[in-house]
Design an enzyme around this catalytic site. Structure first.
Site, PDB file in Angstrom:
ATOM      1  CG  HIS A  28      42.194  22.267  85.701  1.00  0.00           C
ATOM      2  ND1 HIS A  28      41.458  20.824  85.923  1.00  0.00           N
ATOM      3  CD2 HIS A  28      41.369  22.893  84.661  1.00  0.00           C
ATOM      4  CE1 HIS A  28      40.195  20.517  85.338  1.00  0.00           C
ATOM      5  NE2 HIS A  28      40.332  21.738  84.171  1.00  0.00           N
ATOM      6  CG  ASN A  62      37.280  23.275  77.895  1.00  0.00           C
ATOM      7  OD1 ASN A  62      38.029  23.279  77.897  1.00  0.00           O
ATOM      8  ND2 ASN A  62      35.742  22.578  78.347  1.00  0.00           N
ATOM      9  CG  ASP A  77      37.787  22.800  86.444  1.00  0.00           C
ATOM     10  OD1 ASP A  77      37.755  23.686  85.772  1.00  0.00           O
ATOM     11  OD2 ASP A  77      36.608  22.168  87.165  1.00  0.00           O
ATOM     12  CG  HIS A 132      30.222  29.219  82.201  1.00  0.00           C
ATOM     13  ND1 HIS A 132      30.348  28.304  81.175  1.00  0.00           N
ATOM     14  CD2 HIS A 132      30.708  28.519  82.894  1.00  0.00           C
ATOM     15  CE1 HIS A 132      31.016  27.732  81.487  1.00  0.00           C
ATOM     16  NE2 HIS A 132      30.757  26.788  82.589  1.00  0.00           N
TER      17      HIS A 132
HETATM   18 ZN   LIG Z   1      37.215  19.079  83.959  1.00  0.00          ZN
END
Ligand SMILES: [Zn+2]
Length: 456
Positions: free
Chosen positions: A62, A96, A330, A334
Site C-alpha cells: 500500500h 489515484n 499507506d 504531500h
Molecule cells: Zn486509503
C-alpha cells in the site's frame, strides 16, 4: 553476475518455516543456497551478518508513488529510494495518480519508469472505477492484461453497492483481489478526525468508526455473494477487526491490513504531544526521548483517522491473533506547503516506508505480542499470497530479494535522513528500535548502511 554470501545471520523465512542461524548465498539474481557453513565460490563477496536478521525482501502493498501527475510530492525514483531505506524490496502502488491508473497506457508508463528509475520492484494496482469516480467500471480485463496485481479505488471508496458487486464479479473472473479503502461517505461527510472525545474538545468535525465498519460489513457480504477475494485496506476501528474476525471464522474470503500509525498513535496526538504522552502515549518509548508537537499538527491527519486507545488495542489484538494478516504503510507523500495549513484544509496522509519496520517491531515484537517470524510473515509471504506475487520467500531459486536488519538497534529518525521527496511524517525525532542494514533486490544492493555492515 553479482554474487553475495551473507554469513551467520538469523535467517527467518516464514514461507519455508525456517528460523535458524544460517548462511545465504545469492547468485545471478537468485537465492542459490541457504544452509550452515556454506563455502563461498571464488570471487564471491561476503557480508558478516552475525547478530542480524536475514529476511525475505519486505513487501509493502500500500504505497502512493504519485507518478504520474503528482511528482512534486514523490516520484518513482524517490519513492522507491525511500522503500529501499525502509527495507522494502517490493512496493505495490495505488492508482489515484493523475491520470488515475484506469487504463493500460498508464500501467505501461509506470512499468517503463519503474524499470528505468525504480530502485525496488514496483507492482501496480488498477482502479475499480473510471477516474476513481465511483460511477462506471474501469476496464478490469484490459488492466489485468497490462499487468496489474489488484484493483482498488484507494483514496476513495465505491459507494454504489451494485457497482462494487460487478467489480467483484469481474475481478474474480480475472483472478484479481479487490482492495478497498473502507469509507461510507454519507456517515463520514467532511469529518477530519476520529469522532470521539478529542474532536469535540478540539472543535473538529468527526469521522466516526461506523463510517469504516459499515463498508467492511458490506465487503464481507459481497465477498460471500460473489466469492471474490476482498482485502480491507488500512483498518483503524475496533469494530472492523471484530467483523473480519467473525467472517474469517466462517470461511469468507476477506482479509485486512494495518498501518503502524494506527497501532502506535491515537487521536489524542491531534491535541498535541503533551496530551498524547500523558494520556495514550504512556506505555510507548519507555525511557526514550519524547518529541513534542503542537495541537492541530497536520502530520497527525490521515484517512482513516487516528482513533481511540481502545481501537489501537483492537488493531494490535487483531494483528496478534492473525485476524489482520498484512502490515503496510499507506505511504502518502504531500508537500510541506500542502500540509502547512489549518487542520481542516490539509490533505490526509503521511509518509511511512522508512518507519514502518521499526514501529512494527516496537509495537508487536518488542512488546512480545507477536513472534519475529509472525511479524515478518505479514510483510512477506502474506502479501505475496494475497496478490499472487512470486516473492516473499528465501527458497532456493527465488529472486534474490533480501532484507537484513538489526531488530535491537536504536536510532533517531531525522527529517534530513528521509529519501522521500515529502517530509510529512509524524515520527521525526522519535527514537526507533530496529534498523535496516541492507536491502537487496534481485541480488543488487540498493541500500546498505555502511557504518553497520562491513564486507569481510
Ligand atoms: Zn486509503
Amino acid at each position: 553476475m553479482n554474487s553475495l554470501l551473507l554469513t551467520g545471520g538469523r535467517v527467518v523465512d516464514p514461507a519455508n518455516h525456517l528460523d535458524s542461524v544460517a548462511d545465504v548465498l545469492l547468485r545471478d539474481g537468485k537465492v542459490a543456497a541457504v544452509g550452515k557453513n556454506l563455502s563461498a565460490p571464488a570471487g564471491v563477496e561476503k557480508f558478516d551478518v552475525r547478530g542480524k536478521v536475514v529476511s525475505p525482501g519486505l513487501i509493502d502493498l500500500h504505497v502512493h508513488l504519485r507518478e504520474p501527475g503528482q511528482t512534486a510530492k514523490e516520484n518513482i525514483a524517490t519513492g522507491t529510494a525511500a522503500a529501499a531505506r525502509g527495507g522494502f524490496t517490493s512496493v505495490v502502488c495505488m492508482p489515484n495518480t493523475s491520470p488515475s491508473i484506469d487504463n493500460a497506457g498508464t500501467v505501461a508508463l509506470i512499468q517503463e519508469r519503474a524499470k528505468n528509475e525504480g530502485l525496488v520492484n514496483v507492482f501496480i494496482t488498477g482502479a475499480i472505477s473510471k477516474g476513481i469516480a465511483g460511477e462506471e467500471l474501469a476496464p478490469i480485463g484490459g488492466l489485468k492484461k497490462a499487468g496489474i496485481v489488484a484493483i482498488t479505488d484507494d483514496g476513495h471508496c465505491v459507494q454504489n453497492n451494485d457497482l462494487m458487486r460487478r467489480a467483484c464479479e469481474y475481478a474474480k473472473m480475472f483472478g484479481l483481489p479487490v482492495m478497498d479503502h473502507c469509507q461510507d461517505y454519507s456517515l463520514v461527510t467532511d469529518g477530519v478526525m476520529h469522532e470521539g472525545y478529542w474532536n469535540v474538545a478540539l472543535g473538529l468535525r468527526g469521522w466516526p468508526s461506523a463510517g469504516e465498519e459499515m463498508i467492511v460489513a458490506r465487503n464481507i457480504l459481497l465477498a460471500e455473494l460473489t466469492g471474490a477475494k476482498i482485502h480491507c485496506q488500512h483498518l483503524s476501528a475496533a469494530g472492523s477487526v471484530a467483523l473480519i474476525r467473525e467472517a474469517k471464522k466462517r470461511g469468507v474470503s476477506i482479509s485486512g491490513e494495518a498501518c503502524p500509525h494506527h497501532f502506535t498513535l491515537t487521536d489524542a496526538a491531534v491535541a498535541g504531544s503533551e496530551k498524547f504522552w500523558s494520556d495514550d502515549g504512556k506505555q510507548l518509548l519507555r525511557g526514550a526521548n519524547r518529541p513534542s508537537w503542537p495541537a492541530y499538527d497536520t502530520h497527525f491527519k490521515m484517512n482513516p483517522p487516528l482513533r481511540s486507545a481502545r481501537d489501537r488495542e483492537a488493531i494490535l489484538e487483531g494483528l496478534a491473533d492473525g485476524t489482520i494478516e498484512i502490515l503496510c504503510s499507506d505511504h502518502a507523500p504531500h508537500c510541506d506547503y500542502e500540509k502547512e495549513v489549518e487542520f481542516d484544509y490539509a490533505p490526509f496522509g503521511i509518509t511511512g516506508l522508512e518507519t514502518e519496520l521499526a514501529l512494527s517491531l516496537m509495537q508487536l515484537v518488542h512488546t512480545k505480542r507477536l513472534s519475529l517470524p509472525d511479524m515478518i510473515a505479514k510483510f512477506t509471504v502474506n502479501p505475496a499470497r494475497l496478490l499472487n506475487l512470486n516473492k516473499g520467500t528465501l527458497g532456493v531459486g527465488a529472486d534474490a530479494d533480501v532484507t537484513v536488519f538489526d531488530p535491537e538497534h536504536e536510532w533517531v529518525f531525522e527529517r534530513e535522513h528521509s529519501a522521500s521527496k515529502s517530509k510529512n511524517n509524524p515520527f521525526f525525532g522519535w527514537t526507533l528500535k530496529g534498523k535496516v542494514l541492507a536491502t537487496i533486490v534481485g541480488g543488487r544492493r540498493v541500500f546498505v548502511e555502511q557504518a553497520e555492515l562491513a564486507a569481510v
